[in-house]
Design an enzyme around this catalytic site. Structure first.
Site, PDB file in Angstrom:
ATOM      1  N   GLU A 192      21.856  12.801  -4.784  1.00 53.87           N
ATOM      2  CA  GLU A 192      21.740  11.449  -5.314  1.00 53.87           C
ATOM      3  C   GLU A 192      20.864  11.473  -6.559  1.00 53.87           C
ATOM      4  O   GLU A 192      19.716  11.903  -6.501  1.00 53.87           O
ATOM      5  CB  GLU A 192      21.109  10.545  -4.241  1.00 53.87           C
ATOM      6  CG  GLU A 192      21.056   9.111  -4.662  1.00 53.87           C
ATOM      7  CD  GLU A 192      20.538   8.217  -3.548  1.00 53.87           C
ATOM      8  OE1 GLU A 192      19.474   8.539  -2.993  1.00 53.87           O
ATOM      9  OE2 GLU A 192      21.187   7.218  -3.237  1.00 53.87           O
ATOM     10  N   CYS A 210      21.736   2.627  -4.100  1.00 49.94           N
ATOM     11  CA  CYS A 210      22.194   3.558  -3.061  1.00 49.94           C
ATOM     12  C   CYS A 210      23.710   3.512  -2.913  1.00 49.94           C
ATOM     13  O   CYS A 210      24.322   4.477  -2.488  1.00 49.94           O
ATOM     14  CB  CYS A 210      21.532   3.205  -1.738  1.00 49.94           C
ATOM     15  SG  CYS A 210      21.697   1.468  -1.322  1.00 49.94           S
ATOM     16  N   VAL A 220      -0.067   2.971   4.663  1.00 45.18           N
ATOM     17  CA  VAL A 220       0.380   1.758   5.367  1.00 45.18           C
ATOM     18  C   VAL A 220       1.658   2.053   6.167  1.00 45.18           C
ATOM     19  O   VAL A 220       1.771   1.683   7.349  1.00 45.18           O
ATOM     20  CB  VAL A 220       0.621   0.608   4.358  1.00 45.18           C
ATOM     21  CG1 VAL A 220       1.200  -0.614   5.056  1.00 45.18           C
ATOM     22  CG2 VAL A 220      -0.673   0.248   3.652  1.00 45.18           C
ATOM     23  N   GLY A 221       2.599   2.754   5.528  1.00 46.12           N
ATOM     24  CA  GLY A 221       3.873   3.059   6.201  1.00 46.12           C
ATOM     25  C   GLY A 221       3.650   3.874   7.464  1.00 46.12           C
ATOM     26  O   GLY A 221       4.182   3.556   8.534  1.00 46.12           O
ATOM     27  N   GLU A 248      18.232   2.761   6.339  1.00 47.06           N
ATOM     28  CA  GLU A 248      19.236   2.622   5.263  1.00 47.06           C
ATOM     29  C   GLU A 248      18.844   3.592   4.172  1.00 47.06           C
ATOM     30  O   GLU A 248      17.873   3.361   3.457  1.00 47.06           O
ATOM     31  CB  GLU A 248      19.244   1.197   4.715  1.00 47.06           C
ATOM     32  CG  GLU A 248      19.568   0.124   5.724  1.00 47.06           C
ATOM     33  CD  GLU A 248      20.975   0.190   6.240  1.00 47.06           C
ATOM     34  OE1 GLU A 248      21.781   1.030   5.773  1.00 47.06           O
ATOM     35  OE2 GLU A 248      21.290  -0.595   7.143  1.00 47.06           O
ATOM     36  N   GLY A 299       2.975   4.533   1.096  1.00 44.93           N
ATOM     37  CA  GLY A 299       3.819   4.863   2.235  1.00 44.93           C
ATOM     38  C   GLY A 299       3.111   5.732   3.251  1.00 44.93           C
ATOM     39  O   GLY A 299       3.185   5.487   4.457  1.00 44.93           O
ATOM     40  N   GLY A 342       0.856  -1.193   0.000  1.00 42.89           N
ATOM     41  CA  GLY A 342       0.000   0.000   0.000  1.00 42.89           C
ATOM     42  C   GLY A 342       0.881   1.226   0.000  1.00 42.89           C
ATOM     43  O   GLY A 342       2.108   1.119  -0.064  1.00 42.89           O
TER      44      GLY A 342
END
Ligand code: NDP
Length: 471
Positions: A379, A279, A206-207, A245, A203, A201
């Protein structure tokens, strides 16, 4: 592969239709076409998954080392049995080149690494006259990104289970097909109900439910630095155990004694890994200023070893970006590099010749880059590399450390002692010398690259609380 709607999540040992009703399109990044849909879970589904994990915790946390090793072996075998299916899904849904078999083999390796770690791990230690007991922290929320979906789920689940924790996995919805196959493998491993729950789901839905939940004392997250900071704040209310991370902008330092014919392609390889969507990508290539012309010549020559193309072609090294959004993000950085005065050696903006559909970018190499430019600081998460120059070893270290990130670094030298000396001055969680690699060594970042470490014994400790018993 069938174009289907993935309309189940995995809660309490069963595939169930979620309460959430939103349908999310899944794309093939090589064509841009819709290949299916996933029905997204919501807060209600997340609550049910947390409740299932909570119910399963007393029994699972009391299992023996042998029981857990057994479970990890079954999980490993179930993933091995679905290897081809997972590789195909990684290609179709993510655009992973077929040659990148590590997309799944690394997941198998994650189970192997955790089995060997568990075999040797001391859950009980003596400190002075006290007995120190390492006990499972509890229900763990595992939140993963799209760029190596199968591996991230395998690694986090293996580590949590080894510690005696139960889990709710929240993967990226963009990887729903890979997640579904992985979940079937987990189901086939025949774990007790509720030990692993998988809730695909959004972020923010659900996150966030996981990061705010009082019954989830631990979050292990892999993703962007921005979201990592949101999770850090959300978790503060319950002072959760956290592993974050996050992103990186890793330097590849080529020392002046290095054999450039070996070091330069090594640096390109570390930058283009996973089509640049990694990453750990070594995106800042630092070369001694006295050897820059030589390094550029060798780099340009070796760029042909990183062809972009159809992921199903065995010759392809660089596949498409995962999404249109990611494609646009990479384009904007290429434009920014040019605007700020960097010089394009190979590649540039736009799509590669003959690849007008899908989210392909031209593998791009910049020279004349200084460390204050946006392309050296942020990045990019695509196949865009920069060559920077340094005066001497101190200057190389200074440039390498002049970054908000500190996830990884690479050092190339003919003298391994010298390389080690340089490595010991770098603010990075992992340093690879001349391509050196050890999967169970701790992984994680300094500074904005995160908090905590994954893999091996250090990763396992993240899922454990420490209790001192003094007699
Ligand atoms: P994101 O940070 O956007 O998303 C990662 C995961 O977090 C997704 O499942 C996402 O869900 C979820 N999420 C988003 N918002 C929240 C929130 N508020 N609360 C809880 N969970 C949330 O990263 P990407 O998926 O875009 O992945 C790329 C990034 O991941 C790069 O920056 C890269 O550096 C980093 N990364 C770091 C690695 C490491 O080990 N250090 C390894 C691989 C990638 P949703 O998809 O619904 O937004």
């Amino acid at each position: 592969m069938e174009q289907a709607v993935i309309d189940t999540i995995y809660v309490d040992g069963e595939f169930v239709i979620p309460h959430g009703t939103e349908l999310f399109d899944l794309h093939n990044p090589a064509s841009g076409k819709v290949i299916g849909q996933v029905r997204l879970a919501d807060e209600v589904d997340t609550e049910l998954a947390v409740a299932a994990a909570k119910r399963a915790l007393p029994e699972w946390s009391a299992t023996s080392r042998e029981d857990r090793i057994d479970a990890l072996r079954r999980l490993r075998e179930a993933v091995v049995a679905r290897r081809e299916e997972l590789l195909e899904a990684s290609r179709i849904e993510y655009g992973a080149p077929v040659r990148n078999e590590w997309m799944v083999d690394s997941a198998v390796g994650a189970f192997d690494g955790m089995i060997s770690t568990l075999e040797a791990f001391a859950f009980v230690r003596e400190v002075g006259s006290a007995t120190v007991e390492m006990v499972p922290v509890g229900v763990s929320g595992l939140i993963t990104p799209w760029n190596s979906n199968v591996f991230f789920i395998a690694d986090k689940v293996a580590t949590a289970l080894a510690a005696g924790c139960t889990t709710v996995v929240k993967p990226s919805e963009m990887s729903a097909t890979q997640t579904q196959i992985m979940t079937q493998a987990i189901h086939e491993a025949d774990l007790p109900r509720g030990v692993v729950n998988v809730v695909t789901g959004r972020g923010e839905v659900v996150g966030t439910t996981l990061t705010r939940h009082p019954d989830v004392p631990r979050i292990s997250f892999t993703g962007s630095t921005g979201v990592g900071k949101v999770i850090f704040r959300e978790s503060a209310e319950h002072l959760k155990s956290l592993t974050l991370e996050l992103g990186g902008k890793s330097p590849s330092i080529i020392l002046d004694d290095a054999d450039l014919e070996a070091a330069v392609p090594g640096a390109l390889f570390s930058g283009f890994v996973n089509s640049g969507q990694a990453c750990v990508a070594g995106t800042r290539i630092l070369v001694p200023e006295g050897r820059v012309e030589e390094a550029i010549e060798i780099a340009v020559k070796h760029m042909s070893e990183f062809p972009v193309g159809d992921p199903s072609d065995p010759a392809t090294v660089i596949g498409p970006m995962v999404s249109e959004r990611q494609w646009e993000r990479v384009q904007s950085y290429i434009h920014r590099g040019v605007e700020e005065g960097a010089r394009i050696l190979v590649g540039g903006a736009g799509r590669p010749e003959g690849l007008q559909d899908g989210y392909f970018v031209r593998p791009t190499l910049f020279a004349d880059v200084t460390n204050d430019m946006t392309i050296a600081r942020e990045e990019i998460f695509g196949p865009v590399l920069s060559i920077l120059t340094y005066r001497d070893e101190d200057h190389a270290v200074e440039i390498a450390n002049d970054s908000e990130f500190g996830l990884h670094a690479y050092v190339f030298s003919a003298d391994s002692e010298r390389a080690h000396r340089v490595a010991s001055r770098l603010q990075a969680g992992r340093v690879s010398i001349n391509g050196g690699y050890e999967p169970i060594s701790p992984f994680g970042g300094f500074k904005n690259s995160g908090i905590g470490r994954e893999y091996g014994a250090y990763g396992l400790e993240g899922f454990l609380e420490v209790r001192s018993v003094m007699k």
